[in-house]
Design an enzyme around this catalytic site. Structure first.
Site, PDB file in Angstrom:
ATOM      1  N   CYS A  90       0.825  -1.332  -0.032  1.00 61.32           N
ATOM      2  CA  CYS A  90      -0.026   0.119  -0.137  1.00 61.32           C
ATOM      3  C   CYS A  90       0.970   1.269   0.086  1.00 61.32           C
ATOM      4  CB  CYS A  90      -0.898  -0.059   1.181  1.00 61.32           C
ATOM      5  SG  CYS A  90      -0.141   0.045   2.853  1.00 61.32           S
ATOM      6  N   ARG A  92       4.387   1.442  -1.592  1.00 59.87           N
ATOM      7  CA  ARG A  92       5.333   1.386  -2.599  1.00 59.87           C
ATOM      8  C   ARG A  92       5.047   0.383  -3.637  1.00 59.87           C
ATOM      9  NH1 ARG A  92       9.760   1.093   0.029  1.00 59.87           N
ATOM     10  NH2 ARG A  92       8.675   1.491   2.165  1.00 59.87           N
ATOM     11  N   SER A 149       9.663   1.907   6.115  1.00 62.84           N
ATOM     12  CA  SER A 149       8.438   1.690   6.075  1.00 62.84           C
ATOM     13  C   SER A 149       7.705   3.057   6.697  1.00 62.84           C
ATOM     14  CB  SER A 149       7.876   0.617   6.825  1.00 62.84           C
ATOM     15  OG  SER A 149       8.327  -0.702   6.258  1.00 62.84           O
ATOM     16  N   GLU A 154       7.549  -1.932  11.305  1.00 69.19           N
ATOM     17  CA  GLU A 154       6.156  -2.934  10.889  1.00 69.19           C
ATOM     18  C   GLU A 154       6.696  -4.199  10.522  1.00 69.19           C
ATOM     19  OE1 GLU A 154       4.286  -3.214   7.802  1.00 69.19           O
ATOM     20  OE2 GLU A 154       5.043  -1.865   6.446  1.00 69.19           O
ATOM     21  N   GLN A 156       4.544  -6.506   8.725  1.00 66.40           N
ATOM     22  CA  GLN A 156       3.700  -6.994   7.577  1.00 66.40           C
ATOM     23  C   GLN A 156       4.784  -7.007   6.285  1.00 66.40           C
ATOM     24  OE1 GLN A 156       0.066  -4.298   8.285  1.00 66.40           O
ATOM     25  NE2 GLN A 156      -0.570  -5.918   6.944  1.00 66.40           N
ATOM     26  N   GLN A 160       5.613  -9.501   3.083  1.00 68.50           N
ATOM     27  CA  GLN A 160       5.391  -9.299   1.740  1.00 68.50           C
ATOM     28  C   GLN A 160       6.706  -9.388   0.896  1.00 68.50           C
ATOM     29  OE1 GLN A 160       4.264  -5.039   2.802  1.00 68.50           O
ATOM     30  NE2 GLN A 160       2.218  -5.829   2.614  1.00 68.50           N
ATOM     31  N   ALA A 233     -12.165  -9.288   5.104  1.00 65.14           N
ATOM     32  CA  ALA A 233     -11.536 -10.321   6.357  1.00 65.14           C
ATOM     33  C   ALA A 233     -10.183 -10.858   5.846  1.00 65.14           C
ATOM     34  CB  ALA A 233     -12.498 -11.124   6.853  1.00 65.14           C
ATOM     35  N   GLY A 234      -9.457 -10.257   5.085  1.00 65.58           N
ATOM     36  CA  GLY A 234      -8.029 -10.906   4.582  1.00 65.58           C
ATOM     37  C   GLY A 234      -7.385 -10.675   5.626  1.00 65.58           C
ATOM     38  N   GLY A 237      -7.495  -7.077   7.080  1.00 61.31           N
ATOM     39  CA  GLY A 237      -8.761  -7.147   8.122  1.00 61.31           C
ATOM     40  C   GLY A 237      -8.701  -7.829   9.294  1.00 61.31           C
TER      41      GLY A 237
END
Length: 531
Positions: A90, A92, A149, A154, A156, A160, A233-234, A237
């Protein structure tokens, strides 16, 4: 948004369009000249981030997980790209390629990005930055460690990066160099998180967004009792729901296509006092009408909420309050036009998190310095490995480039041979047509000479007018049949017929003379008889 006037196609290694917090000079000092020089001839990064481009631009270039493999294959099909990887989040979109020609690869990848996004190259280049060789490796390590980031530390982003490695191996976009780099980046990301406190506390984008949403609510609002709606709800989510529960939410409505993912989240939360309610997507607007805060986190390519959807929603209990939409998605789930619904809604997207991120960075500045030290240790070792692999890879890339060149030359040679053959055929055709024309003229001349000779022989027997009509008739028939051979046969037969006709006329003349002589003899005998 930060921009500068540096050209997109600069020839300097590590050049970019924006000021960068990366200590690129320090990373170069850690590496011997030959290693940095080789890496500079091989690895190229072209991308844009939340620092260089607004969300309106990033969402046009975003590559979803389902599209990533196909996009990597498209990049590898470019003439000057040997290996490729795409890191799209979201915040980069970064394209890593292995190449032997930096300038040509830069042009080809930029044109590919422009075509994919529908943004003109002249506009897109102001949002792009580039890294080359060791600077590109250093940037990837910082990203994996969470230093680059929006939310420093973070977790996540490491997941990724792992996903990019899996997709690259599955799509054959990764060769030895790209596989090594991403494996080392994953190792660095793990080391930084285990050996520093950079990931301690609230360090995810979702957690920061929830904290920001809390600060934007009316001071009198009681967040635990606030009516909360989560759309999607992924992975994101699920994190949003977990953070909402940790902040004291008691009741959350989740809109999702299937209930299975919601059930899985319930099991993760292990019951407790949280009430998690599933609603199908067909009831999304009705659920939004009953919510104080709406969190959106789906992979939809088109907005789920537009101004026309939000304006009819009933006002909140307190007329001074506005319904809050927090959009985690890129492309955005909440259209920018929703903010124009005055007094009805307020929208926060990923770019609005910067004020919260600045405070987060200040708290973690010491951990960032420690993380940079770990990155520096791993950078030199990785570049030496890249150099060893690169000598082999460079030969393979050269062979591939030569192969593409030789195929082109063979195609040109084949076309040349074909062209020469066609020219020869055309020349022969022109020659044949000329010879046929000469032959036809010759046959026609012979036929006309025969007719003329026949006319001279037959002038005493037939009138010239009759012979002329016959000649015109024969010539007209020859033209209609369009066959020079038939004309020749016809004329030869006509000549033979003339000769036969002359003989017959001569016989008739002799017969007539004979008859005349007989009549004369009879007349003479009768005359003598009378005497």
């Amino acid at each position: 948004m930060m921009m500068c006037s540096t050209s997109c196609f600069s020839s300097k290694g590590g050049s970019d369009f924006t000021s960068s917090p990366e200590p690129a000079a320090a990373s170069r000092m850690l590496c011997p000249g030959p290693v940095t020089s080789f890496a500079g001839d091989t690895l190229l990064l072209i991308g844009l981030t939340y620092n260089t481009a607004p969300v309106e631009t990033r969402e046009k270039l975003a590559v979803s997980e389902s599209e990533n493999g196909r996009a990597v294959e498209e990049l590898c099909s470019l003439n000057h790209v040997g290996e490729a990887a795409i890191l799209s989040t979201c915040n980069r979109v970064e394209v890593y390629v292995v190449t032997l020609s930096m300038q040509q690869a830069l042009i080809e990848v930029t044109q590919w990005m422009a075509k994919r996004s529908g943004i003109d190259v002249s506009e897109l280049k102001w949002h792009l930055f580039t890294r080359r060789g060791s600077d590109a490796v250093h940037h990837l390590f910082r990203v994996s460690a969470g230093i680059d980031s929006l939310v420093v530390g973070e977790s996540q982003i490491l997941a990724q990066v792992k996903q990019v490695a899996r997709v690259g191996n599955a799509s054959k976009g990764h060769g030895k160099i790209m596989t090594l780099l991403f494996n080392r980046a994953i190792e660095v990301g793990k080391r930084v998180r285990t050996q520093t406190g950079i990931s301690s506390g609230s360090v995810s984008v979702s957690a920061s967004a929830i904290d920001l949403a809390l600060s934007k609510l009316h001071p009198a609002a009681d967040f635990p009792s606030a009516r909360v709606l989560v759309v999607g709800a992924g992975k994101t989510g699920r994190l949003v729901i977990k953070h909402l529960v940790s902040r004291g939410s008691k009741r959350i409505v989740v809109v999702n296509r299937s209930e299975e993912k919601v059930d899985a989240i319930r099991k993760e939360l292990k019951g407790g006092s949280i009430e998690l309610i599933h609603r199908p997507t067909t009831e999304m607007l009705g659920c939004a009408a009953e919510a104080d805060v709406v969190f959106t986190c789906t992979s939809s390519e088109t907005p789920l909420f537009l101004k026309r959807d939000v304006e009819p929603l009933p006002p909140l209990g307190d007329s001074s309050l506005r319904r809050l939409f927090v959009d985690f998605s890129v492309p955005r789930n909440v259209g920018s036009c929703v903010s124009e619904a005055v007094g009805v809604a307020r929208v926060l997207d990923v770019d609005d998190l910067k004020e919260a991120m600045e405070a987060n960075l200040e708290k973690r500045r010491g951990e960032v310095i420690q993380a940079e030290s770990i990155i520096g240790e791993n950078l030199h070792r990785s570049l030496l490995s890249v150099a060893a692999l690169g000598r082999c890879s460079r030969s393979l890339l050269s062979v591939a480039a030569l192969g593409r060149c030789s195929r082109s030359l063979l195609s040109v040679a084949a076309l040349g041979r074909c062209s020469r053959s066609l020219l020869s055929v055309a020349a022969l055709g022109r020659c044949s047509r000329s010879l046929l024309s000469v032959a036809a003229l010759g046959r026609c001349s012979r036929s006309l000479l025969s007719v003329a000779a026949l006319g001279r022989c037959s002038r005493s027997l037939l009138s010239v007018a009759a012979l002329g009509r016959c000649s015109r008739c024969s010539i007209s028939c020859s033209i209609k049949l369009l066959s020079i051979k038939l004309l020749s046969i016809f004329c030869s037969r006509l000549a033979a017929l003339g000769r036969l006709l002359s003989i017959k006329l001569l016989s008739i003349k002799l017969l007539s003379i004979g008859c005349s002589l007989k009549l004369l003899r009879i007349s003479c005998s009768r005359l003598f008889a009378l005497d």
